[in-house]
Design an enzyme around this catalytic site. Structure first.
Site, PDB file in Angstrom:
ATOM      1  N   ASP A  30       1.955   2.437  -9.187  1.00 37.68           N
ATOM      2  CA  ASP A  30       0.849   3.523  -8.604  1.00 37.68           C
ATOM      3  C   ASP A  30       0.512   4.471  -9.645  1.00 37.68           C
ATOM      4  O   ASP A  30       0.607   4.588 -10.546  1.00 37.68           O
ATOM      5  CB  ASP A  30       2.486   4.584  -7.826  1.00 37.68           C
ATOM      6  CG  ASP A  30       1.390   5.382  -6.606  1.00 37.68           C
ATOM      7  OD1 ASP A  30       2.258   5.217  -5.365  1.00 37.68           O
ATOM      8  OD2 ASP A  30       0.895   5.909  -6.691  1.00 37.68           O
ATOM      9  N   ILE A  31      -0.983   4.515  -9.306  1.00 41.04           N
ATOM     10  CA  ILE A  31      -1.706   5.825 -10.086  1.00 41.04           C
ATOM     11  C   ILE A  31      -1.379   7.291 -10.542  1.00 41.04           C
ATOM     12  O   ILE A  31      -1.649   8.227 -11.555  1.00 41.04           O
ATOM     13  CB  ILE A  31      -3.149   5.765  -9.095  1.00 41.04           C
ATOM     14  CG1 ILE A  31      -4.272   6.053 -10.147  1.00 41.04           C
ATOM     15  CG2 ILE A  31      -3.612   6.742  -7.980  1.00 41.04           C
ATOM     16  CD1 ILE A  31      -5.223   5.675  -9.759  1.00 41.04           C
ATOM     17  N   ASN A  88       5.649   3.875   4.051  1.00 42.53           N
ATOM     18  CA  ASN A  88       5.235   4.726   5.293  1.00 42.53           C
ATOM     19  C   ASN A  88       4.347   4.143   6.299  1.00 42.53           C
ATOM     20  O   ASN A  88       3.700   3.833   5.814  1.00 42.53           O
ATOM     21  CB  ASN A  88       4.328   5.845   4.637  1.00 42.53           C
ATOM     22  CG  ASN A  88       5.514   6.377   3.033  1.00 42.53           C
ATOM     23  OD1 ASN A  88       6.707   6.847   3.256  1.00 42.53           O
ATOM     24  ND2 ASN A  88       4.650   6.608   1.750  1.00 42.53           N
ATOM     25  N   HIS A 101       1.823  -1.344   2.449  1.00 42.34           N
ATOM     26  CA  HIS A 101       2.819  -1.771   1.289  1.00 42.34           C
ATOM     27  C   HIS A 101       3.998  -0.745   1.220  1.00 42.34           C
ATOM     28  O   HIS A 101       4.266   0.450   1.666  1.00 42.34           O
ATOM     29  CB  HIS A 101       1.926  -0.817   0.264  1.00 42.34           C
ATOM     30  CG  HIS A 101       1.806   0.653   0.495  1.00 42.34           C
ATOM     31  ND1 HIS A 101       0.601   0.990   1.732  1.00 42.34           N
ATOM     32  CD2 HIS A 101       2.124   1.288  -0.085  1.00 42.34           C
ATOM     33  CE1 HIS A 101       0.343   2.538   1.552  1.00 42.34           C
ATOM     34  NE2 HIS A 101       1.374   3.194   0.797  1.00 42.34           N
TER      35      HIS A 101
HETATM   36  P1  AMP Z   1       0.964   5.678   1.096  1.00 45.38           P
HETATM   37  O1  AMP Z   1       0.818   6.692   0.710  1.00 45.38           O
HETATM   38  O2  AMP Z   1       2.110   5.363   1.326  1.00 45.38           O
HETATM   39  O3  AMP Z   1       0.143   4.983   2.017  1.00 45.38           O
HETATM   40  O4  AMP Z   1       0.943   5.322  -0.202  1.00 45.38           O
HETATM   41  C1  AMP Z   1      -0.076   4.874  -1.154  1.00 45.38           C
HETATM   42  C2  AMP Z   1       0.102   4.809  -2.389  1.00 45.38           C
HETATM   43  O5  AMP Z   1      -0.994   5.213  -2.782  1.00 45.38           O
HETATM   44  C3  AMP Z   1       0.006   6.386  -3.181  1.00 45.38           C
HETATM   45  O6  AMP Z   1       1.267   6.053  -3.741  1.00 45.38           O
HETATM   46  C4  AMP Z   1      -1.287   6.548  -4.282  1.00 45.38           C
HETATM   47  O7  AMP Z   1      -1.295   7.196  -4.808  1.00 45.38           O
HETATM   48  C5  AMP Z   1      -1.729   5.183  -4.555  1.00 45.38           C
HETATM   49  N1  AMP Z   1      -2.827   5.194  -5.150  1.00 45.38           N
HETATM   50  C6  AMP Z   1      -3.545   5.943  -4.926  1.00 45.38           C
HETATM   51  N2  AMP Z   1      -4.995   4.516  -5.381  1.00 45.38           N
HETATM   52  C7  AMP Z   1      -4.298   4.006  -6.195  1.00 45.38           C
HETATM   53  C8  AMP Z   1      -4.654   3.431  -7.189  1.00 45.38           C
HETATM   54  N3  AMP Z   1      -6.376   3.429  -7.026  1.00 45.38           N
HETATM   55  N4  AMP Z   1      -3.809   2.794  -7.808  1.00 45.38           N
HETATM   56  C9  AMP Z   1      -2.967   2.756  -7.461  1.00 45.38           C
HETATM   57  N5  AMP Z   1      -2.339   3.640  -6.691  1.00 45.38           N
HETATM   58  C10 AMP Z   1      -2.960   4.018  -6.266  1.00 45.38           C
END
Ligand code: AMP
Length: 116
Positions: A30-31, A88, A101
């Protein structure tokens, strides 16, 4: 294939730190990590926006996301200390990417959760 940020990561159009991949699943860091270990496990071939959109035919795929996370935890040596998996679904859970995810969180004691 999903036309989301995660679809672009699957297609290697944007970079990610990939930690696991098989025929059906991709996992990457996760970023914006919420724990020392924060990895996302996603299906590669099926466009499922949210858990609420999943069908019984996709039960196996969803289960494999869980098992891939568990296998990763064992392989990285933190399974015995423990970890959390979270999926989520939509606004009240804070879902921001509409490609289903599984979050894997680990590496330290995790705070309690579930309160608004
Ligand atoms: P959610 O809030 O459950 O939809 O999770 C989405 C997740 O994706 C969040 O924890 C973000 O930090 C993560 N995210 C967003 N952009 C990226 C990216 N480019 N690479 C990796 N994780 C990401």
């Amino acid at each position: 294939m999903s036309d989301t940020l995660f679809g672009r990561i699957i297609r290697r159009e944007i970079p990610a730190t990939i930690v696991y991949e098989d025929e059906d699943i991709l996992a990457f860091k996760d970023i914006a990590p919420q724990a020392p270990v924060h990895v996302l496990f996603i299906p590669k071939h099926e466009a499922i926006p949210t858990l609420d959109d999943a069908t019984p035919a996709q039960a196996g795929l969803l289960g494999r996301l869980m098992l891939a996370a568990a296998a990763y935890a064992r392989s990285e040596g933190f399974a015995e200390d423990g970890y959390r998996v979270v999926m989520n679904c939509r606004e009240h859970a804070g879902q921001t990417v509409f490609h289903v995810h599984l979050h894997l969180l680990a590496g330290a004691p995790l705070g309690h959760f579930g309160t608004p």
